[in-house]
Structure formats: structure tokens, C-alpha cells
Design a protein around this motif. Sequence first.
Motif, PDB file in Angstrom:
ATOM      1  N   UNK A 184      -6.116   7.167   1.034  1.00  0.00           N
ATOM      2  CA  UNK A 184      -4.780   7.672   1.327  1.00  0.00           C
ATOM      3  C   UNK A 184      -4.353   7.177   2.699  1.00  0.00           C
ATOM      4  N   UNK A 185      -3.077   7.219   2.927  1.00  0.00           N
ATOM      5  CA  UNK A 185      -2.480   6.689   4.129  1.00  0.00           C
ATOM      6  C   UNK A 185      -2.810   5.201   4.235  1.00  0.00           C
ATOM      7  N   UNK A 186      -2.154   4.535   5.118  1.00  0.00           N
ATOM      8  CA  UNK A 186      -2.471   3.117   5.328  1.00  0.00           C
ATOM      9  C   UNK A 186      -3.096   2.981   6.699  1.00  0.00           C
ATOM     10  N   UNK A 227       2.241  17.900   2.970  1.00  0.00           N
ATOM     11  CA  UNK A 227       2.069  16.566   3.565  1.00  0.00           C
ATOM     12  C   UNK A 227       3.222  15.618   3.237  1.00  0.00           C
ATOM     13  N   UNK A 228       3.610  15.475   1.962  1.00  0.00           N
ATOM     14  CA  UNK A 228       4.715  14.544   1.684  1.00  0.00           C
ATOM     15  C   UNK A 228       6.063  15.016   2.217  1.00  0.00           C
ATOM     16  N   UNK A 282      -9.606   5.059   3.674  1.00  0.00           N
ATOM     17  CA  UNK A 282      -9.469   6.338   4.356  1.00  0.00           C
ATOM     18  C   UNK A 282     -10.488   6.521   5.477  1.00  0.00           C
ATOM     19  N   UNK A 318      -0.443   4.698   9.088  1.00  0.00           N
ATOM     20  CA  UNK A 318       0.970   4.847   8.763  1.00  0.00           C
ATOM     21  C   UNK A 318       1.140   5.623   7.477  1.00  0.00           C
ATOM     22  N   UNK A 319       2.115   6.506   7.466  1.00  0.00           N
ATOM     23  CA  UNK A 319       2.532   7.206   6.239  1.00  0.00           C
ATOM     24  C   UNK A 319       4.050   7.218   6.272  1.00  0.00           C
ATOM     25  N   UNK A 320       4.643   6.441   5.425  1.00  0.00           N
ATOM     26  CA  UNK A 320       6.090   6.236   5.420  1.00  0.00           C
ATOM     27  C   UNK A 320       6.528   5.798   6.820  1.00  0.00           C
TER      28      UNK A 320
END
Lengths: 141, 242
Positions: free
Chosen positions: A65-67, A30-31, A85, A113-115
Motif C-alpha cells: 500500500x502507498x507508494x 484513510x482514503x 510497504x 505518497x498517497x494521492x
Amino acid sequence: MLGVFRRPRSPGTTCLYLLLACLFIFYATVPCSPHVQAWYMQKFHPGRMPFLVWAPMQLVPSMYSFENRLEIKSSRGNSTVWTNHYPMHFLFFRFDRSVMKAGGPYDVELISQYRDVILKTRYRVLWSGNAFDVTRSVDGE
Amino acid sequence: MFWLAGWYLKAWLFVVYLYRVIETEPWSFDFFPPIFRSPATAQLFYALPMLAGGIFLTRNIAYYRFSAWIMILSSAVLAVHQDTHNDATFVTSFWSGVWALWLISQADEPAAVLSVHAKTLAALIVGMIFAGGFVGKLTWQYWNGTALTHIFGAYEAGMLAEWIKHLPVSEHATTFRALSRMLIVCEGLLSLSPFFPCQFLVCACVPLLLAFALTNTIWIYSVLMCLIGMVFATRLIDSEIR
């Protein structure tokens, strides 16, 4: 821990170890991969993928997790709600449904959003007299 | 016992929600198949685990297996039902139910072997659950506290939110940054549970799990009780062997 694999084990035990290993491997990707992030993020957006694909993803833990945020527009005004979440939790549990009946339709944009990876899905919620009908449109469609 | 306690911890909320709210003011989202939109489905599978309470009245292994299947099935159904999929209670309950079913199915295995695998699998499940949260927070927005500021600002509930309200506004950003980093580190540690000695599960995991209520409300225990029970069960298995 690796020593435990030298111990005798049943097929059921092996299967459970393999399943958990697969999940750890998935989490490790994932990352590292925007493609995995974009795909995984769909679990927060009901309706973007077939139910039979979305459903098993709900059993993959992803606490805080995640925004995720909801942009809500209605005749009562606009608001932005940051959520955890379970972004739809806010709509399902936190809003007073008896109040919501009169204020619709609600145009809800769910943004995750994630990064640098962003996913948007729009939903419309309208009290039909019998139920809150939820319809969705996908960004770009 | 822990599993049932966690499942019904929020009964005061779910009973009203499932047996009145979704009946009188339902949501209807056709993404969900009809059976997973039906209030009756949610009502049935929320109540069904009460049958698992029968394990305190019998030593019948078949009943234990039946109870574990009820735990797994009820958790899985409610984790994907339209009206209940927004609660992590059913996710952690599912995985601890899987562990319970595995344990019951291994009843004929040698005790020493069973104990080793029970502890390792429990540590892997705890680790897996927190790994999900950990990897999802490996972003700059979580590391600098921005995401947590937004989330807790929305919820305004729990001991953490109450405590922060009493701080000067100028200190909020610093506080959230520190808390966010602490949360990431703690979840990272819990993710690594399988790689620590078995004593870590009981001596460190359980206090960390209990401490999560400080950042949330006590209702977080609906999510965590089943995991705490699973960890304690590994301890009991060890005690039985000795």
C-alpha cells in the motif's frame, strides 16, 4: 454477521471485536482524510515519531500500500528504487552489505505518497568500521 | 502447524541473516531502543516459537496457552526490531497468534457459541489484514497500474515478473493495469470477508490466498500460511461440533 452479536460472548471476545472494529474504522478514514494519510504514512519512515508510537503501528497491516521509493546517492552513483510497504527492506535485505562498506556514505531519501500527500525523510548510512550507522534528518529541518 | 510452517518457511534466509549477517555487519539506528537493536533479541525471538511445536506432543491446555503467548510475543518483538521489522510474516503471525490465544481462552464456552465467534473473528482478522492493503491502494497510481509497474520492476522476481518479461514491452502497461485492478478487487473482496457467508472463508478465501503466490514468489506463504491455518481451524471446529 451482525447476528453474531446476539450470541452470548465473554469479555475477551467483546474486547477482540472492539479492537478489530476500531481498526476497520481507522482504515475507513484513510482514503477520506489527508491528515490521517499524512499521519499513517509515518509508519514507513522510522524515526519520524517516537518509537512507542511507531511500534504499535507496525502491527497494523498495510501490505503493498502507498507508494514508496528510495532515492539513493553515493559515490557509486544515484539510483531510484520503488519499493513495497517496507521501503527499508530494500536497504536491509537486498543490498550486499560487504559491497556497501566501501561505497558509503549513502544518502537515502525515502519518499512516500498517497494521492496528493507526500512525505520525505532523509537518512545517511555510513560504515563506521563496526556497524552501518544510520542517521536521519526530516524534510524541512 | 500452519503457523510454524509459515514462520520457518524462510529459515534458510533468516538463519544466515540473523545469526551471521547482523552479527558481522550490523546496522545501528538509534531510533530503536538498544534492546530492539540487539542481534541477540532477534535471534532469541526467532527461535523461541520452536517451543510451540510441543503442542503436537501434549493435550495440556496450559501448554497451548503458553505456546500462543510465545507466538504473539515473538511476532510482536520481531515486528518492531531494527533488523526484522521489514517483514509482513511477523504481522500476520501476530494476529493469527491473537486468534489462537482467544480460542484457547474460550475452551469452557459452549461449542456452538465458540464456533460462531471463531469463524467470525477469523473472518474479521483476514478482512482487517487485507483492508489495510486495499485502502492503501485506493489511488489513481495503483488503479492505472503505474505503482505496480514500478514495484515489480524493482523486484524482478516471482512468477508474475517472469511471465511479464516474456510479453512485448508495448503490452506491459496494459498488463500491469489489469493485474493491479484485479489485485485491488481481490483485496477488496477479502476485506469484506466478515460480511460473506462463513463458507466464503474456506471456499473462496483460501484459494485467493494461495493464488497470491502467482503475483509474488512462494515465499509470500511465510505471510499467508498462518492465515490459511486459521481459516482451516474454523473448519475443524465445525467438524468437531458435528
